[in-house]
Design a protein around this motif. Structure first.
Motif, PDB file in Angstrom:
ATOM      1  N   ASN A  67       0.797  -1.203  -0.082  1.00 15.06           N
ATOM      2  CA  ASN A  67       0.017   0.229   0.064  1.00 15.06           C
ATOM      3  C   ASN A  67       0.736   1.319   0.051  1.00 15.06           C
ATOM      4  N   GLY A  68       1.988   1.105  -0.577  1.00 16.61           N
ATOM      5  CA  GLY A  68       2.804   2.291  -0.775  1.00 16.61           C
ATOM      6  C   GLY A  68       3.674   2.830   0.276  1.00 16.61           C
ATOM      7  N   ARG A  69       3.655   1.896   1.158  1.00 13.38           N
ATOM      8  CA  ARG A  69       4.547   2.127   2.652  1.00 13.38           C
ATOM      9  C   ARG A  69       5.950   1.676   2.233  1.00 13.38           C
ATOM     10  N   ALA A  70       6.835   2.232   2.461  1.00 19.05           N
ATOM     11  CA  ALA A  70       8.399   2.077   2.163  1.00 19.05           C
ATOM     12  C   ALA A  70       8.703   0.942   2.759  1.00 19.05           C
ATOM     13  N   ASP A 139       5.677  16.081   1.321  1.00 16.23           N
ATOM     14  CA  ASP A 139       4.540  16.014   2.217  1.00 16.23           C
ATOM     15  C   ASP A 139       3.315  16.900   1.515  1.00 16.23           C
ATOM     16  N   LEU A 140       2.168  16.043   1.734  1.00 18.80           N
ATOM     17  CA  LEU A 140       1.006  16.672   0.880  1.00 18.80           C
ATOM     18  C   LEU A 140       0.162  16.755   1.820  1.00 18.80           C
ATOM     19  N   VAL A 141      -0.936  17.885   1.984  1.00 22.01           N
ATOM     20  CA  VAL A 141      -2.086  18.084   2.377  1.00 22.01           C
ATOM     21  C   VAL A 141      -3.371  17.818   1.295  1.00 22.01           C
ATOM     22  N   PHE A 142      -4.339  17.253   1.905  1.00 20.53           N
ATOM     23  CA  PHE A 142      -5.627  16.815   0.783  1.00 20.53           C
ATOM     24  C   PHE A 142      -6.746  17.356   1.474  1.00 20.53           C
ATOM     25  N   TYR A 143      -7.704  17.685   0.587  1.00 19.33           N
ATOM     26  CA  TYR A 143      -9.084  18.208   0.695  1.00 19.33           C
ATOM     27  C   TYR A 143      -9.893  17.226  -0.179  1.00 19.33           C
ATOM     28  N   LEU A 144     -11.177  16.826   0.266  1.00 22.88           N
ATOM     29  CA  LEU A 144     -12.063  16.358  -0.581  1.00 22.88           C
ATOM     30  C   LEU A 144     -13.265  17.389  -0.686  1.00 22.88           C
ATOM     31  N   PHE A 154     -17.022  11.815   9.187  1.00 23.73           N
ATOM     32  CA  PHE A 154     -16.108  10.592   8.989  1.00 23.73           C
ATOM     33  C   PHE A 154     -14.787  10.629   9.928  1.00 23.73           C
ATOM     34  N   ASP A 155     -14.051   9.664  10.251  1.00 21.43           N
ATOM     35  CA  ASP A 155     -12.765   9.696  10.710  1.00 21.43           C
ATOM     36  C   ASP A 155     -11.793  10.276   9.489  1.00 21.43           C
ATOM     37  N   GLU A 156     -11.117  11.288   9.844  1.00 19.88           N
ATOM     38  CA  GLU A 156     -10.102  11.802   8.679  1.00 19.88           C
ATOM     39  C   GLU A 156      -9.121  10.908   8.487  1.00 19.88           C
ATOM     40  N   ASP A 157      -8.737   9.984   9.306  1.00 15.42           N
ATOM     41  CA  ASP A 157      -7.527   9.304   9.031  1.00 15.42           C
ATOM     42  C   ASP A 157      -8.016   8.330   8.065  1.00 15.42           C
ATOM     43  N   ARG A 158      -9.372   7.659   8.150  1.00 15.09           N
ATOM     44  CA  ARG A 158      -9.963   6.840   7.048  1.00 15.09           C
ATOM     45  C   ARG A 158     -10.241   7.501   5.843  1.00 15.09           C
ATOM     46  N   LEU A 159     -10.486   9.023   5.909  1.00 17.67           N
ATOM     47  CA  LEU A 159     -10.464   9.413   4.679  1.00 17.67           C
ATOM     48  C   LEU A 159      -9.412   9.687   3.905  1.00 17.67           C
ATOM     49  N   LEU A 160      -8.305   9.754   4.474  1.00 21.68           N
ATOM     50  CA  LEU A 160      -6.846   9.706   4.181  1.00 21.68           C
ATOM     51  C   LEU A 160      -6.493   8.462   3.477  1.00 21.68           C
ATOM     52  N   ASP A 161      -6.815   7.315   4.221  1.00 24.27           N
ATOM     53  CA  ASP A 161      -6.296   5.983   3.793  1.00 24.27           C
ATOM     54  C   ASP A 161      -7.087   5.903   2.323  1.00 24.27           C
ATOM     55  N   TYR A 162      -8.490   6.206   2.279  1.00 24.72           N
ATOM     56  CA  TYR A 162      -8.972   6.265   1.057  1.00 24.72           C
ATOM     57  C   TYR A 162      -8.099   7.030   0.050  1.00 24.72           C
ATOM     58  N   ILE A 163      -7.990   8.187   0.073  1.00 24.10           N
ATOM     59  CA  ILE A 163      -7.311   8.964  -0.781  1.00 24.10           C
ATOM     60  C   ILE A 163      -5.881   8.495  -1.235  1.00 24.10           C
ATOM     61  N   TYR A 164      -5.194   7.984  -0.171  1.00 21.03           N
ATOM     62  CA  TYR A 164      -3.832   7.065  -0.626  1.00 21.03           C
ATOM     63  C   TYR A 164      -4.200   6.031  -1.701  1.00 21.03           C
ATOM     64  N   MET A 165      -5.331   5.421  -1.260  1.00 20.96           N
ATOM     65  CA  MET A 165      -5.745   4.123  -2.120  1.00 20.96           C
ATOM     66  C   MET A 165      -5.955   4.742  -3.609  1.00 20.96           C
ATOM     67  N   ILE A 166      -6.465   5.911  -3.795  1.00 21.68           N
ATOM     68  CA  ILE A 166      -6.809   6.331  -5.112  1.00 21.68           C
ATOM     69  C   ILE A 166      -5.570   7.075  -5.754  1.00 21.68           C
ATOM     70  N   LYS A 178       8.323   6.311  -3.697  1.00 22.17           N
ATOM     71  CA  LYS A 178       9.347   7.003  -3.902  1.00 22.17           C
ATOM     72  C   LYS A 178       9.139   8.590  -4.002  1.00 22.17           C
ATOM     73  N   THR A 179       8.012   9.015  -3.976  1.00 28.62           N
ATOM     74  CA  THR A 179       7.784  10.500  -4.270  1.00 28.62           C
ATOM     75  C   THR A 179       7.099  11.169  -2.916  1.00 28.62           C
ATOM     76  N   ILE A 180       6.266  10.528  -2.493  1.00 29.75           N
ATOM     77  CA  ILE A 180       5.387  10.941  -1.555  1.00 29.75           C
ATOM     78  C   ILE A 180       5.791  10.626   0.171  1.00 29.75           C
ATOM     79  N   GLY A 181       5.996  11.594   1.044  1.00 28.89           N
ATOM     80  CA  GLY A 181       6.169  11.291   2.253  1.00 28.89           C
ATOM     81  C   GLY A 181       5.018  11.255   3.115  1.00 28.89           C
ATOM     82  N   MET A 182       4.839  12.226   4.070  1.00 33.61           N
ATOM     83  CA  MET A 182       3.870  12.290   4.959  1.00 33.61           C
ATOM     84  C   MET A 182       2.486  12.975   4.147  1.00 33.61           C
ATOM     85  N   GLY A 183       1.105  12.411   4.627  1.00 40.41           N
ATOM     86  CA  GLY A 183       0.017  13.116   4.039  1.00 40.41           C
ATOM     87  C   GLY A 183      -0.764  13.438   5.153  1.00 40.41           C
ATOM     88  N   TYR A 184      -1.388  14.555   5.038  1.00 41.35           N
ATOM     89  CA  TYR A 184      -2.363  15.042   6.015  1.00 41.35           C
ATOM     90  C   TYR A 184      -3.653  15.319   5.285  1.00 41.35           C
TER      91      TYR A 184
END
Length: 213
Positions: A67-70, A139-144, A154-166, A178-184
């Motif tokens: 799941n993209g985890r280094a 490091d990136l911040v996301f907004y839906l 909704f739990d924001e950590d779960r939303l972030l998991d869904y965004i990472y899946m996409i 290789k290119t994305i570190g932390m996500g918020y």
């Protein structure tokens, strides 16, 4: 190495059950999914899987993923390196890009129908936060966009998991790793923040710039 061989010996033994899994009851499917997940996470906690079922005698596909985890990428590679020949199965490692960029640009992309909500990739916005000077990962911040219109929180950590899946489907697992570190996740639209559309993300990760919002 013995642990890896034992995993493939086990999967080979149950290959027919997993091939026919879509025809099983929900309770039976849950049991086999749990068995596979348990054996992978025993090797490394970041490991997971995707099954694409075959039809009309075509091969099914088992995709092993971190799941993209280094920290899990090395372990996926190790498992894939000793895959035996398994009848009716194609075995691969890491999620490959699969989303239609042009459809996302036009807002005609299909939504991901998730457990609590639907998310269209074209509704995701992102902004850069920082870059690691050692790894050059951003490091990136996301907004839906649709988040404020939901009738429940909704739990924001779960939303972030869904965004990472996409993101994995958009860019591919190796590229994300290789290119994305932390996500918020930001649950409010910050007007002073420059937000960008999802189809511009790869351009930014490659050049550090985006031509348009």
């Amino acid at each position: 190495m013995a642990q890896l061989k034992a995993f493939w010996e086990w999967f080979y033994e149950y290959r027919e059950a997993y091939y026919c899994l879509q025809d099983f009851t929900e309770r039976e499917r849950d049991y086999y999914y749990h068995e596979l997940e348990m054996r992978l996470t025993a090797y490394h906690p970041s490991l997971s899987f995707i099954i694409k079922f075959g039809n009309q005698n075509k091969k099914a596909e088992l995709i092993l993923t971190a799941n993209g985890r280094a920290d899990g990428m090395f372990y996926v590679s190790n498992l894939i390196s000793i895959v035996p020949e398994i009848p009716k199965w194609k075995i691969s490692g890491f999620i490959e890009p699969s989303l239609d960029i042009e459809a996302i640009k036009k807002g005609k992309d299909a939504p991901y129908k998730l457990q609590e909500l639907d998310i269209k990739p074209s509704d995701i916005r992102w902004a850069p936060v920082d870059i690691d000077p050692n790894t050059y990962k951003y490091d990136l911040v996301f907004y839906l966009k649709t988040y404020p219109h939901f009738n429940q929180t909704f739990d924001e950590d779960r939303l972030l998991d869904y965004i990472y899946m996409i993101l994995l489907d958009l860019l591919g697992e190796m590229y994300v790793s290789k290119t994305i570190g932390m996500g918020y996740y930001e649950n409010e639209w910050i007007h002073i923040q420059d937000w960008y559309r999802l189809e511009n993300l790869k351009e930014f990760l490659e050049t550090g710039e985006v031509d348009f919002i």
